[in-house]
Design an enzyme around this catalytic site. Structure first.
Site, PDB file in Angstrom:
ATOM      1  N   GLY A 715       0.824  -1.203   0.000  1.00 22.25           N
ATOM      2  CA  GLY A 715       0.000   0.000   0.000  1.00 22.25           C
ATOM      3  C   GLY A 715       0.858   1.253   0.000  1.00 22.25           C
ATOM      4  N   CYS A 716       0.253   2.380  -0.399  1.00 28.24           N
ATOM      5  CA  CYS A 716       1.006   3.635  -0.497  1.00 28.24           C
ATOM      6  C   CYS A 716       1.413   4.146   0.883  1.00 28.24           C
ATOM      7  CB  CYS A 716       0.181   4.673  -1.241  1.00 28.24           C
ATOM      8  SG  CYS A 716      -1.509   4.833  -0.620  1.00 28.24           S
ATOM      9  N   TYR A 717       0.450   4.237   1.802  1.00 29.06           N
ATOM     10  CA  TYR A 717       0.776   4.621   3.179  1.00 29.06           C
ATOM     11  C   TYR A 717       1.838   3.681   3.755  1.00 29.06           C
ATOM     12  CZ  TYR A 717      -3.170   7.881   4.210  1.00 29.06           C
ATOM     13  OH  TYR A 717      -4.023   8.945   4.285  1.00 29.06           O
TER      14      TYR A 717
END
Length: 898
Positions: A715-717
């Site tokens: 995921g980006c986070y």
């Protein structure tokens, strides 16, 4: 030589696995045994005596417990072929004196009791740091060099004298005469007085005190202090002092004693057995894992060896294993040498000096007809295909006859190595090159060849008959092995240019591949068969995806190259085995991430986007892709399975919402491709599935990604948070807290309050305050629990993290920043800065920026900031990294690097 016999008296130098082998417990205690034998012999070894002879003989016998007597005598003869001070320079770090004094002195005593006089130079860095810390003085370093003021120098000088005396006295207790040499060897100028103060740059080495000590039968024990012409004492790094000493003495060996016992490949966590600088320096330095201290050490050693005779080598070894490193073929630490570059020839005309070639072939041939036999052999090579491998001085020569039209087996017809070639490890280099070019090989060796164990280490299996041993590697079919053995036991005999033997081997392989009936292949193994005859390992068939990424495979059982093992090329370099564009299908292309990936694929020279699926956009023309006209489709799982059955796609990218892609994955796996196609899933569906590889290249072993066909894109986070915390995981005292804020593109294209611009104006929206899926993802991957609090703000793309990290020990901002710089050195998509990074500077960029490093006044908590573009490195760019690795392309190909 194989058909011509191996060189009489040659030594098989250092054949073993790249990971290295440590000696047995009995071998580890050997130096103590040697030392105890010598306690009654305290006289100097400069005067021959019967007692000395018996002591030496006894120690040689003890040493034979970890190696053959031939190995011991050969290396001992090699080391005593030069003057005493040219045997070895040994650099001893301060930590070795503190933690391993017993092993160190036992190892030195052992060398001395076989008549060798290494020149020892030691440091005391860790002890000095502790003394300064206790005195309330914080050590200062500039570019890795200790800034030395008068107070520091006074402490250092006193400490160095104490440590020197400690080592000398311990040696004397063990019956070894040792002489402390604390001045008079190194002359120096100021390195940079304004910058480093009392730090020296050695400009001259006086060898007289060293020679005087050796002449008196004493081991010279040096400190790394130097003096200016006017008598000012200067501090010099012990590694630097050892290097300058080596340049002056030109020893056969330069030994760096290390607690780790060698250099390690951070990709495989295996010890690097040997590095041949002329052959592999550039490739080695391009490896993603070759960084930090490893990279610096290799570079410094290359600079040192470039100015020394080619016979000089460097060993990095634990003191307990020193004798095994120096006196056995297998070694124990990391051996670094210049080596000789290898050349190849495929025609006789490629050899500049035909007579020299014949002389090389004759040098091991026995009998009055040796030259006539070689003449016939060379004449025969003029009319047939072959490949020869050799170094410039022709210390090593191998000739391989390639597989014929009826066989898959190459035949190693000639292999001749001089004594010098064995000792400098050219034999391993030649065999590594052969294995790179020939995946299957067979050869024969005389049963009494003293290098037989070396050949055993190179082979997957062997068989002995009538005074000869047949070896092979690369044969994976059991029936093929049986047929090969049947032919050998039936016909045997190996001679120079024996075309009949080669033909028989080819016929055996062909017979096996033609699928002879099981009854025709049954036979009883002969009594002379060796235990390793059936040692060929069973390997699973190579999948299409594996075939795409297979690159050079070196001999894993030899002390050949450091850059072995991985089934993918050096990262950041194009794999020459994959020259065909990869056919890609994108499932779920309507979202922002899908569009970003399409843009990257459009500029990628080796990605061929074939299908784009979107239910909402089906029938519309795809924009932003210029390589071919593509129309959006609404592909069903049944369509995907049909395409997989036909082998139409090399890589499936799932850019679907969470919980949606499973039917498509199942369809791929149900196809006839049998998991040959790669799947990269951008959702969270498989991030916790152990059967899938988590695709964060900067933190996950890249070779694992390269071998994977099922990759879950982080995921980006989670990507930014993990990169922001990972270097400090060993120092955590509690749970890090991550305050994350994303632009509204992270909320997707489906309308919601989190991507409503009017709702976001002059606003920030917290959501999923506990148990967010990224909280679980970050915690799982780091192996440490974290708290994650996400928010969405009014900008379009980009994420900012402010991460509060509790520490279990006091650290400074500088310490932490250096930790991050070292951890991410060489990572092209990670930037470390002193200031907190800003979102507007990361938006549209393909990497992660980490900075801030604000430390609380207690020194026990740091705040780290990290930014990432959620659509690029947070999704599409990272997806392309994973696609490149798994499909056999350069990791950063198609990714614009700022």
């Amino acid at each position: 030589m194989l058909a011509l016999r191996s060189t009489a008296g040659a030594v098989a130098r250092r054949a073993r696995t790249t990971a290295g082998r440590f000696p047995s417990s009995s071998a580890r205690t050997l130096p103590k045994a040697a030392a105890s034998v010598a306690l009654t012999h305290r006289r100097a070894y400069s005067t021959p005596s019967t007692d000395n002879f018996h002591t030496r003989s006894t120690v040689v016998q003890l040493l034979s417990n970890i190696g053959s007597k031939r190995e011991v005598q050969q290396y001992l003869s090699h080391f005593t072929s030069v003057s005493s001070q040219q045997f070895a320079v040994i650099k001893v770090g301060g930590a070795i004196i503190t933690e391993h004094l017993e092993s160190l002195t036992s190892a030195l005593a052992f060398l001395n009791h076989v008549g060798l006089f290494p020149v020892v130079v030691h440091g005391a860095g860790p002890q000095l740091n502790k003394l300064l810390e206790d005195a309330g003085v914080e050590p200062q370093f500039e570019e890795g060099i200790r800034v030395t003021d008068g107070k520091t120098l006074a402490v250092a000088r006193k400490l160095f004298l104490e440590e020197n005396l400690k080592l000398v006295e311990k040696l004397e207790e063990m019956g070894v005469r040792a002489r402390p040499i604390t001045s008079g060897v190194f002359s120096a100028d100021y390195l940079d007085k304004e910058k480093y103060n009392l730090v020296g740059k050695i400009n001259q080495v006086n060898k007289d005190p060293i020679q005087a000590a050796i002449n008196a039968g004493c081991l010279p024990i040096l400190t790394s202090m130097a003096e200016t012409p006017d008598g000012q004492v200067l501090n010099v790094n012990a590694d630097v002092a050892a290097g300058e000493l080596a340049r002056a003495l030109q020893p056969l060996k330069i030994v760096y004693l290390s607690e780790k016992g060698g250099l390690f490949n951070a990709d495989t966590n295996e010890k690097i057995s040997a590095i041949n600088l002329d052959e592999e320096y550039e490739t080695l330095m391009s490896q993603w894992w070759c960084r930090y201290g490893t990279r610096l050490k290799i570079k410094e050693i290359k600079d040192l060896l470039d100015g020394l005779p080619r016979t000089t080598s460097v060993a990095i070894i634990h003191p307990a294993d020193l004798q095994k490193e120096l006196f056995t073929d297998s070694g124990a630490g990391t051996l670094i040498r210049r080596g000789n570059k290898l050349s190849t020839a495929s025609t006789i005309s490629d050899f500049e000096d035909l007579q020299k070639l014949k002389d090389v072939l004759v040098r091991d041939r026995e009998g009055l007809d040796a030259r006539a036999t070689v003449d016939r052999y060379v004449e025969g090579l003029k009319s047939r295909e072959f490949k020869a491998y050799f170094d410039e001085p022709l210390d090593a020569l191998a000739i391989v006859l390639p597989p014929s039209s009826s066989s898959s087996l190459a035949n190693l017809a000639a292999f001749t190595i001089t004594k010098s070639g064995w000792l400098t490890n050219v034999a391993d280099n030649v065999f590594a090159s052969i294995k790179k070019d020939h995946p299957k090989l067979v050869w024969t060796v005389k049963e009494d060849d003293e290098n037989l164990t070396w050949f055993f280490d190179k082979a997957d299996g062997s068989l002995s008959k009538d005074g000869e041993v047949m070896f092979w590697y690369g044969i994976e079919n059991g029936d093929e092995v049986k047929e090969l053995m049947t032919e050998f036991t039936r016909h045997g005999r190996s001679m120079l240019g024996d075309a009949n033997l080669e033909a028989r081997l080819h016929r055996a392989a062909q017979a096996a591949s033609n699928g002879l009936s099981a009854s025709a292949k049954q036979h009883n193994a002969p009594k002379t068969q060796q235990a390793r005859a059936f040692s060929t390992s069973t390997r699973r068939p190579v999948s299409k995806s594996s075939q795409r990424i297979i690159s050079r495979q070196f001999a894993s059982s030899s002390r050949g190259y450091a850059t072995t093992t991985n089934p993918n090329p050096p990262f950041g370099q194009k794999n020459s085995s994959n020259t065909q564009p990869a056919k890609v299908a994108l499932i779920g292309a309507r979202g922002y991430t899908g569009q970003a990936l399409i843009s990257l694929l459009n500029s990628h020279p080796n990605m061929d986007l074939r299908h784009v699926s979107s239910r909402e956009l089906a029938g519309q023309k795809l924009k932003g892709y210029d390589k071919r006209d593509i129309t959006y489709e609404n592909l069903t799982p049944e369509d995907v399975r049909r395409m997989e059955d036909k082998g139409e796609i090399d890589c499936w990218v799932m850019a679907l919402p969470n919980g949606v892609c499973k039917p498509f994955v199942d369809a791929v796996e149900a196809g006839n491709g049998k998991q040959n196609s790669v799947i990269v899933d951008l959702s969270a569906d498989y991030r916790f599935d152990s059967k899938w590889t988590y695709g964060l290249p900067e933190l996950v072993t890249r070779s694992d990604i390269a071998k994977a066909t099922r990759i879950s894109n982080p995921g980006c986070y989670a990507t930014a948070a993990q990169l922001g915390i990972a270097p400090l995981v060993p120092f955590l005292s509690g749970q890090p807290t991550i305050f994350g804020v994303s632009g509204y593109s992270g909320a997707g294209t489906k309308p919601s309050p989190k991507n409503d611009i009017e709702n976001l104006k002059n606003n920030i929206i917290p959501y999923s305050l506990t148990d967010h899926i990224h909280e679980r993802e970050i915690s799982t991957q780091l192996g440490a629990e974290v708290a994650f609090i996400p928010h969405v703000a009014v900008w379009f793309q980009g994420i900012h993290h402010t991460i509060s990290i509790p520490l279990k020990e006091t650290m400074t901002s500088r310490d932490i920043r250096q930790l991050y710089q070292e951890r991410y050195a060489g990572e092209k998509l990670v930037k470390i800065s002193g200031e907190p990074p800003s979102v507007k500077n990361i938006s549209g960029k393909h990497g992660v920026e980490i900075g801030g490093f604000g430390v609380h006044s207690s020194g026990k908590r740091v705040v780290v900031c990290a930014t990432i573009d959620n659509l690029l490195k947070g999704a599409a760019t990272q997806c392309l990294q994973n696609m490149n690795l798994s499909l056999g392309f350069a990791e950063y190909e198609g990714i614009p690097l700022d």
